[in-house]
Design a protein around this motif. Structure first.
Motif, PDB file in Angstrom:
ATOM      1  N   LEU A 185     -18.573 -16.536  21.094  1.00 13.78           N
ATOM      2  CA  LEU A 185     -17.345 -15.850  20.678  1.00 13.78           C
ATOM      3  C   LEU A 185     -17.626 -14.846  19.571  1.00 13.78           C
ATOM      4  O   LEU A 185     -17.010 -13.775  19.514  1.00 13.78           O
ATOM      5  N   LEU A 186     -18.566 -15.171  18.687  1.00 14.71           N
ATOM      6  CA  LEU A 186     -18.912 -14.258  17.593  1.00 14.71           C
ATOM      7  C   LEU A 186     -19.573 -12.996  18.129  1.00 14.71           C
ATOM      8  O   LEU A 186     -19.362 -11.907  17.591  1.00 14.71           O
ATOM      9  N   TRP A 187     -20.396 -13.134  19.199  1.00 17.56           N
ATOM     10  CA  TRP A 187     -21.009 -11.931  19.766  1.00 17.56           C
ATOM     11  C   TRP A 187     -19.936 -11.017  20.344  1.00 17.56           C
ATOM     12  O   TRP A 187     -19.981  -9.800  20.169  1.00 17.56           O
ATOM     13  N   ARG A 188     -18.945 -11.619  21.026  1.00 13.56           N
ATOM     14  CA  ARG A 188     -17.872 -10.800  21.593  1.00 13.56           C
ATOM     15  C   ARG A 188     -17.075 -10.128  20.484  1.00 13.56           C
ATOM     16  O   ARG A 188     -16.625  -8.983  20.621  1.00 13.56           O
ATOM     17  N   TRP A 189     -16.899 -10.826  19.364  1.00 17.28           N
ATOM     18  CA  TRP A 189     -16.200 -10.240  18.221  1.00 17.28           C
ATOM     19  C   TRP A 189     -17.018  -9.079  17.648  1.00 17.28           C
ATOM     20  O   TRP A 189     -16.489  -8.003  17.377  1.00 17.28           O
ATOM     21  N   LYS A 190     -18.317  -9.319  17.476  1.00 12.10           N
ATOM     22  CA  LYS A 190     -19.189  -8.256  16.969  1.00 12.10           C
ATOM     23  C   LYS A 190     -19.191  -7.061  17.917  1.00 12.10           C
ATOM     24  O   LYS A 190     -19.126  -5.902  17.488  1.00 12.10           O
ATOM     25  N   ASP A 191     -19.258  -7.338  19.219  1.00 13.88           N
ATOM     26  CA  ASP A 191     -19.241  -6.252  20.211  1.00 13.88           C
ATOM     27  C   ASP A 191     -17.952  -5.441  20.089  1.00 13.88           C
ATOM     28  O   ASP A 191     -17.979  -4.207  20.161  1.00 13.88           O
ATOM     29  N   ARG A 192     -16.829  -6.110  19.903  1.00 17.10           N
ATOM     30  CA  ARG A 192     -15.558  -5.392  19.780  1.00 17.10           C
ATOM     31  C   ARG A 192     -15.551  -4.506  18.536  1.00 17.10           C
ATOM     32  O   ARG A 192     -15.119  -3.354  18.597  1.00 17.10           O
ATOM     33  N   ILE A 193     -16.070  -5.022  17.421  1.00 18.60           N
ATOM     34  CA  ILE A 193     -16.128  -4.221  16.186  1.00 18.60           C
ATOM     35  C   ILE A 193     -17.010  -2.993  16.393  1.00 18.60           C
ATOM     36  O   ILE A 193     -16.638  -1.866  16.026  1.00 18.60           O
ATOM     37  N   ASP A 194     -18.181  -3.207  16.988  1.00 17.04           N
ATOM     38  CA  ASP A 194     -19.110  -2.097  17.202  1.00 17.04           C
ATOM     39  C   ASP A 194     -18.534  -1.068  18.173  1.00 17.04           C
ATOM     40  O   ASP A 194     -18.661   0.144  17.966  1.00 17.04           O
ATOM     41  N   GLN A 195     -17.919  -1.543  19.252  1.00 16.77           N
ATOM     42  CA  GLN A 195     -17.359  -0.619  20.238  1.00 16.77           C
ATOM     43  C   GLN A 195     -16.213   0.184  19.639  1.00 16.77           C
ATOM     44  O   GLN A 195     -16.071   1.389  19.926  1.00 16.77           O
ATOM     45  N   GLN A 196     -15.397  -0.445  18.807  1.00 18.87           N
ATOM     46  CA  GLN A 196     -14.297   0.279  18.160  1.00 18.87           C
ATOM     47  C   GLN A 196     -14.841   1.370  17.245  1.00 18.87           C
ATOM     48  O   GLN A 196     -14.280   2.471  17.185  1.00 18.87           O
ATOM     49  N   PHE A 197     -15.927   1.066  16.543  1.00 20.66           N
ATOM     50  CA  PHE A 197     -16.541   2.080  15.685  1.00 20.66           C
ATOM     51  C   PHE A 197     -17.050   3.251  16.513  1.00 20.66           C
ATOM     52  O   PHE A 197     -16.795   4.417  16.203  1.00 20.66           O
ATOM     53  N   MET A 198     -17.762   2.957  17.598  1.00 22.26           N
ATOM     54  CA  MET A 198     -18.347   4.025  18.412  1.00 22.26           C
ATOM     55  C   MET A 198     -17.289   4.811  19.185  1.00 22.26           C
ATOM     56  O   MET A 198     -17.493   6.002  19.479  1.00 22.26           O
ATOM     57  N   GLU A 199     -16.166   4.182  19.516  1.00 29.52           N
ATOM     58  CA  GLU A 199     -15.111   4.900  20.225  1.00 29.52           C
ATOM     59  C   GLU A 199     -14.563   6.059  19.402  1.00 29.52           C
ATOM     60  O   GLU A 199     -14.039   7.021  19.949  1.00 29.52           O
ATOM     61  N   LYS A 200     -14.681   5.968  18.085  1.00 31.94           N
ATOM     62  CA  LYS A 200     -14.242   7.082  17.230  1.00 31.94           C
ATOM     63  C   LYS A 200     -14.993   8.360  17.563  1.00 31.94           C
ATOM     64  O   LYS A 200     -14.475   9.463  17.388  1.00 31.94           O
ATOM     65  N   PHE A 201     -16.232   8.219  18.062  1.00 30.07           N
ATOM     66  CA  PHE A 201     -17.076   9.383  18.340  1.00 30.07           C
ATOM     67  C   PHE A 201     -17.205   9.677  19.835  1.00 30.07           C
ATOM     68  O   PHE A 201     -17.533  10.795  20.209  1.00 30.07           O
ATOM     69  N   ARG A 202     -16.962   8.667  20.673  1.00 30.99           N
ATOM     70  CA  ARG A 202     -17.044   8.902  22.118  1.00 30.99           C
ATOM     71  C   ARG A 202     -15.826   9.653  22.631  1.00 30.99           C
ATOM     72  O   ARG A 202     -15.930  10.484  23.539  1.00 30.99           O
ATOM     73  N   ARG A 203     -14.681   9.346  22.101  1.00 33.28           N
ATOM     74  CA  ARG A 203     -13.435   9.940  22.587  1.00 33.28           C
ATOM     75  C   ARG A 203     -12.819  10.794  21.485  1.00 33.28           C
ATOM     76  O   ARG A 203     -11.851  10.396  20.838  1.00 33.28           O
ATOM     77  N   LEU A 204     -13.409  11.936  21.272  1.00 36.82           N
ATOM     78  CA  LEU A 204     -12.878  12.848  20.273  1.00 36.82           C
ATOM     79  C   LEU A 204     -11.594  13.463  20.822  1.00 36.82           C
ATOM     80  O   LEU A 204     -11.566  13.951  21.948  1.00 36.82           O
ATOM     81  N   PRO A 205     -10.514  13.437  20.055  1.00 37.26           N
ATOM     82  CA  PRO A 205      -9.234  13.935  20.577  1.00 37.26           C
ATOM     83  C   PRO A 205      -9.295  15.422  20.900  1.00 37.26           C
ATOM     84  O   PRO A 205      -9.934  16.208  20.201  1.00 37.26           O
ATOM     85  N   ALA A 206      -8.664  15.793  21.993  1.00 39.93           N
ATOM     86  CA  ALA A 206      -8.621  17.205  22.392  1.00 39.93           C
ATOM     87  C   ALA A 206      -7.644  17.949  21.503  1.00 39.93           C
ATOM     88  O   ALA A 206      -6.536  17.485  21.246  1.00 39.93           O
ATOM     89  N   MET A 207      -8.083  19.097  20.998  1.00 40.96           N
ATOM     90  CA  MET A 207      -7.217  19.920  20.181  1.00 40.96           C
ATOM     91  C   MET A 207      -6.254  20.695  21.087  1.00 40.96           C
ATOM     92  O   MET A 207      -6.679  21.325  22.057  1.00 40.96           O
ATOM     93  N   ALA A 208      -4.983  20.635  20.772  1.00 44.41           N
ATOM     94  CA  ALA A 208      -3.978  21.287  21.607  1.00 44.41           C
ATOM     95  C   ALA A 208      -4.134  22.803  21.562  1.00 44.41           C
ATOM     96  O   ALA A 208      -4.402  23.385  20.499  1.00 44.41           O
ATOM     97  N   THR A 209      -3.978  23.451  22.730  1.00 42.08           N
ATOM     98  CA  THR A 209      -4.016  24.909  22.800  1.00 42.08           C
ATOM     99  C   THR A 209      -2.668  25.464  22.350  1.00 42.08           C
ATOM    100  O   THR A 209      -1.621  25.018  22.849  1.00 42.08           O
ATOM    101  N   PRO A 210      -2.644  26.393  21.400  1.00 40.86           N
ATOM    102  CA  PRO A 210      -1.360  26.942  20.944  1.00 40.86           C
ATOM    103  C   PRO A 210      -0.612  27.576  22.114  1.00 40.86           C
ATOM    104  O   PRO A 210      -1.212  28.246  22.966  1.00 40.86           O
ATOM    105  N   PRO A 211       0.698  27.375  22.211  1.00 38.70           N
ATOM    106  CA  PRO A 211       1.460  27.976  23.311  1.00 38.70           C
ATOM    107  C   PRO A 211       1.522  29.493  23.167  1.00 38.70           C
ATOM    108  O   PRO A 211       1.409  30.038  22.069  1.00 38.70           O
ATOM    109  N   LEU A 212       1.689  30.175  24.308  1.00 39.47           N
ATOM    110  CA  LEU A 212       1.829  31.628  24.280  1.00 39.47           C
ATOM    111  C   LEU A 212       3.167  32.001  23.648  1.00 39.47           C
ATOM    112  O   LEU A 212       4.152  31.261  23.773  1.00 39.47           O
ATOM    113  N   PRO A 213       3.221  33.147  22.957  1.00 42.60           N
ATOM    114  CA  PRO A 213       4.495  33.595  22.376  1.00 42.60           C
ATOM    115  C   PRO A 213       5.532  33.823  23.482  1.00 42.60           C
ATOM    116  O   PRO A 213       5.190  34.137  24.624  1.00 42.60           O
ATOM    117  N   VAL A 214       6.763  33.657  23.134  1.00 44.18           N
ATOM    118  CA  VAL A 214       7.864  33.929  24.065  1.00 44.18           C
ATOM    119  C   VAL A 214       8.768  34.985  23.433  1.00 44.18           C
ATOM    120  O   VAL A 214       9.229  34.795  22.294  1.00 44.18           O
TER     121      VAL A 214
END
Length: 719
Positions: A353-382
Motif C-alpha cells: 500500500l505504501l508503494w501505491r501511495w508513493k507512486d501516486r505522490i510521484d505521478q501527481q508531481f510529474m503530471e504538473k509537467f506532462r500536462r502543461l495547460p494549453a494557453m487560450a488563443t485570444p478571440p478575433l476582434p468583432v
C-alpha cells in the motif's frame, strides 16, 4: 481598438540548472509571468530526471520517458530561452555566467539549482568500469541499455545508504524479472544503513536477503577492473554493472565564484540568497546554514514557492519572504518490487500500500509537467474583415523555413525579374545564388533571412548563418564576405546591448570558421527576432542545378524532419531530446560536405520547399527525372511519429501542391517537410557514389544514397 505592442524586456533572470525547484518555478512563472523579464534556463540536458521515480524506473515499473521532466517543452510553455550547455563559472562582479562554446550570459538576478555530483570517478578504474548514480540522467541511460541485454548478469552497488540499497534492490528486481540475475552485491566502507533506525534497517536487510543481495560491510575498495571490484582484503567481487551511490559532492566550479561556501556547498540564508544578493540557490547544491538539513529532494520542492516569490521580488523591488524548513520528513524507501518502507523519526513499516501511495505522490508531481495547460488563443476582434480567420489559419506561424512563401508563388513572382541586366551578371534561374564576374573572378551572391524559431539568439544565429552559407556551398563556392541583417524585438538599452553582443560574437565565429568575414550589416526594431545574412563566395566554376545526368546517384547529407519537429515543438508534441538533436543537426556546417561533393554534376540544398520541391528544381534545370527510395532517406529521431500524428508546418500545404500525384501517407509526409539549414542534395556519377558517401559519413555526416537520376524529364517515382 488597435492591438497594443509587446512590452519591452528590461531585466534578465537566469536559472542555472533544471533541478526540481527550478522546474516548479518555471511552471508557476508561466501561470503568472512578471512583465519585462527575459527568462533563461541553462542545463546540459534537454530533460531532467526526477529522483523520486528513479528506483521505480530501475526496477522496471516505469519507462524512460516517465522519469524525465522535459525541459524543452517546459521552456517553450514558459516562453523562456533554454541554453543546452553546462555552466562552468559565475562572475558576480561582471554578472555573467559562462557556458563552454558560447558568449557569456549576462544576468540581473540568477538562481542556481544544479544538484550534486559523485566522487566515485576518483576511485581508480571507476571512470572506465563503473557508473555514478549522479547525475541521474546519465545513470538511467546506462542502466536502461544494460538491462535490455541478454544472458546472466552480475551487479554491484558501492554505497550502503538508503540510496544505495534502493538501487541494488531495484536492479536485482529488474534482472530477476527477466531471469538474468546471477549475483547482486552491496558494498560499503562502514556499516550498511547506519543512518537508519535499527528496526527499519532490519526490514530493509530482509528485503536484501529476499533478492539474494550479498552485503559486504567495513570493506575498502582499492580499484576496479573489467568485471571486477577489488577489495583491500584481496577479495575480488564479480560485477558486470557497478553503480556508485557513495561519495556525493558539490560541483567544483561553484567554489570559484566568490560566494560564501561550506564544504563546497553554496551557503544560503532564509531568503534562499547567497552572500551575493543577486544570486539565489536551492536544492542539494545549497547549504541552509540558518537551519542545516540533510540533502533531500523534499526541501527543494518546498523551497520552490518561496524562491519564485523572492525572484519576482528581487526583480521588481518588493520585500522577500523567508523559507522555514520542516524539522523532519517522511521517507518512502522502495524495496525492489512494488513495495515500500515508510520511515520517519526512526519509526516505520513496509507494505505494498505504501508503494501505491508513493507512486501516486510521484505521478501527481510529474503530471504538473506532462500536462502543461494549453494557453487560450485570444478571440478575433468583432467586427473584423472578411478572410481574417482564413488568413490566420489553424496552425501557429512557424519560424525558420516553415514561415517562408511557397515555391509556386515565389517563382511566379521572381521569374520576370531574373533576366540579365548587365554583362557581368549571369542569370541562373532557380539556383541558390547569382553569378557575378568581377575583374575576371567568378563570384556568387546570395541572401537568406529566418524568423526566429527558438528563444536563444545564439542558437538562432548559428542556424541562420549555416543556413545562409549553404547557398554558397551548394554553388561549389568558397564563402568570402557577409553582411548581417537583424531585427530585434523591443528591449531595454542594456538588453539590446547584451543580445547584440551574443549575436555578433556567434556570427563572427561561424563566419570565420567558414572562411568568410562580416563586413557590415543593418539593425532595426520589430515585433520579433529575425536574423539574416547576405553572402558572397568565390568559385572557379559554379556548380548549378543544370548538370544532373541519367544514372547519377542522389546523395543527401542531412536527415529530414526539422520542420515537422519545430512544428511539433510549437504544438507541445515533440520530445525535448528530439528537438535538441534537430537543433544540433541544423547547426552542423556543410563546409566539409561541399568540399567532398566538389565533383558532383549538380547540387542544391534542401530548405523551405522540402526534398521534393528542391529536387524538382534540379530535375527541371537538368531536364531529367528521378527515382527515390523512401526507406533509404534518413529521418531525424521523432519525425516519423510526428508525421503519423498529423503534425505539419505552415508551408507544408504549399509544398504538397508541388507534387499532388505523390503519396504523403505516414513518413512520406517528410518528403514535403520544409527544412531549415537542411542538407546538400547532390547528383554524383555512379562510379564515385560509394567512395563519396563513405567520405561524407567518415566526416560525421548522416549522409545516404536516396535514389538515382532517370531519363524521364521532370518525373519523380517513389519506391
Amino acid at each position: 481598438m488597435t492591438p497594443t505592442a509587446p512590452l519591452p524586456l528590461t531585466r534578465d533572470l537566469v536559472l542555472v540548472g533544471g533541478g526540481h525547484a527550478h522546474a516548479l518555478v518555471l511552471r508557476m512563472w508561466a501561470m503568472n509571468p512578471l512583465p519585462g523579464v527575459r527568462l533563461t534556463v541553462i542545463d546540459p540536458q534537454p530533460a531532467a530526471a526526477y529522483s523520486g521515480m528513479l528506483p521505480g524506473f530501475v526496477a522496471g515499473h516505469y519507462g524512460r520517458d516517465d522519469l524525465d521532466i522535459d525541459l524543452v517543452k517546459l521552456a517553450r510553455f514558459v516562453g523562456a530561452r533554454l541554453i543546452l550547455g553546462r555552466a562552468s563559472r559565475i562572475d558576480p562582479v561582471a554578472k555573467t555566467i559562462h557556458v563552454q562554446g558560447r558568449p557569456p550570459i549576462v544576468y540581473d538576478i540568477a538562481s542556481v539549482d544544479i544538484g550534486i555530483t559523485s566522487t566515485m570517478p576518483q576511485l581508480v578504474g571507476f571512470a572506465e568500469h563503473g557508473v555514478p548514480a549522479k547525475p541521474l540522467g546519465t545513470f538511467a541511460a546506462r542502466w536502461d541499455a544494460f538491462r535490455s541485454g541478454d544472458g546472466p548478469a552480475r551487479i554491484a552497488c558501492i554505497g550502503g545508504g538508503i540510496a544505495g540499497t534502493e538501487l541494488i534492490l531495484a536492479m536485482a528486481h529488474a534482472l530477476r524479472s527477466r531471469d538474468r540475475l546471477a549475483s547482486a552485491t552491496l558494498i560499503d566502507r562502514s556499516a550498511v544503513l547506519s543512518a537508519v533506525s535499527p528496526q527499519n534497517a532490519a526490514r530493509i536487510r530482509r528485503a536484501l536477503d529476499e533478492y539474494g543481495v550479498e552485503v559486504i560491510e567495513q570493506a575498502e575498495i582499492t580499484h576496479l577492473s573489467e568485471g571486477h571490484i577489488h577489495l583491500a582484503s584481496g577479495r575480488s567481487v564479480l560485477s558486470d554493472f557497478t553503480v556508485g551511490a557513495a561519495g556525493t559532492r558539490p560541483y567544483d566550479w561553484l567554489s570559484d565564484c566568490g560566494l560564501t561556501m561550506k564544504d563546497g556547498f553554496v551557503v544560503i540564508d532564509a531568503h534562499l540568497q547567497t552572500s551575493d544578493p543577486a544570486i539565489f540557490a536551492t536544492g542539494d547544491c545549497a547549504e541552509m546554514a540558518f537551519a542545516p538539513r540533510p540533502k533531500a529532494g523534499v526541501f527543494a520542492v518546498r523551497q520552490a514557492p518561496v524562491l519564485l516569490h523572492n525572484l519576482r521580488a528581487a526583480l521588481s523591488g518588493q520585500p522577500l519572504k523567508s523559507y522555514r524548513p520542516q524539522s523532519d520528513y517522511l521517507k518512502l524507501v522502495s524495496l525492489g518490487g512494488k513495495r515500500a518502507l515508510a520511515d520517519r523519526s526512526g519509526f516505520g513499516f513496509a507494505s505494498p500500500l505504501l508503494w501505491r501511495w508513493k507512486d501516486r505522490i510521484d505521478q501527481q508531481f510529474m503530471e504538473k509537467f506532462r500536462r502543461l495547460p494549453a494557453m487560450a488563443t485570444p478571440p478575433l476582434p468583432v467586427p473584423h474583415a472578411e478572410g481574417l480567420a482564413e488568413a490566420l489559419g489553424t496552425k501557429p506561424l512557424c519560424g525558420g523555413c516553415g514561415s517562408k512563401v511557397g515555391r509556386t508563388a515565389l517563382l511566379a513572382t521572381l521569374a520576370p525579374h531574373q533576366g540579365a541586366a548587365r554583362d557581368d551578371l549571369t542569370p541562373l534561374p532557380g539556383d541558390d545564388a547569382a553569378l557575378l564576374t568581377v575583374g575576371g573572378a567568378k563570384q556568387v551572391l546570395s541572401t537568406d533571412h529566418l524568423r526566429a524559431m527558438v528563444e536563444d539568439p545564439v542558437v538562432m544565429t548559428e542556424i541562420a548563418a549555416q543556413h545562409a552559407l549553404n547557398d554558397i556551398y551548394a554553388m561549389g563556392a568558397r564563402p568570402q564576405a557577409a553582411t548581417l541583417t537583424l531585427i530585434l524585438p523591443r528591449l531595454s538599452d542594456s538588453l539590446q546591448a547584451r543580445t547584440l553582443a551574443e549575436i555578433m560574437a556567434t556570427a563572427d565565429q561561424v563566419m570565420a570558421e567558414a572562411g568568410a568575414a562580416i563586413v557590415g550589416g543593418h539593425t532595426s526594431i520589430g515585433a520579433e527576432l529575425m536574423i539574416g545574412f547576405t553572402l558572397t563566395g568565390l568559385c572557379d566554376y559554379p556548380l548549378t542545378l543544370a548538370g544532373a545526368r541519367p544514372g547519377d546517384v542522389l546523395l543527401l547529407t542531412k536527415p529530414l524532419g526539422s520542420g515537422m519537429i519545430m512544428a511539433g515543438d510549437m504544438a507541445g508534441a515533440a520530445r525535448g531530446t528530439d528537438l535538441a538533436e534537430a537543433l544540433a543537426m541544423m547547426r552542423q556546417s556543410q563546409k566539409t560536405a561541399a568540399e567532398i561533393l566538389n565533383s558532383a554534376h549538380a547540387m542544391t540544398d534542401v530548405t523551405g520547399f522540402g526534398l521534393i520541391g528542391h529536387l524538382k528544381g534540379l530535375l527541371s534545370a537538368s531536364q531529367v527525372g528521378a527515382t527515390l527510395s523512401v526507406q533509404d532517406i534518413p529521418r531525424m529521431t521523432g519525425a516519423d511519429a510526428l508525421a503519423e500524428a498529423g503534425i505539419r508546418s505552415s508551408i507544408y500545404d504549399a509544398n504538397r501542391r508541388l507534387a499532388p500525384d505523390l503519396s504523403d501517407a505516414g513518413p512520406r509526409a517528410l518528403l514535403f517537410d520544409p527544412q531549415t539549414s537542411g542538407g546538400l542534395l547532390a547528383a554524383v556519377a555512379p562510379d564515385r557514389a560509394q567512395s563519396t558517401l563513405k567520405a561524407l559519413q567518415d566526416a560525421g555526416y548522416h549522409a545516404a544514397m536516396i535514389g538515382e537520376i532517370t531519363q524521364n524529364s521532370g518525373d519523380i517515382t517513389l519506391r
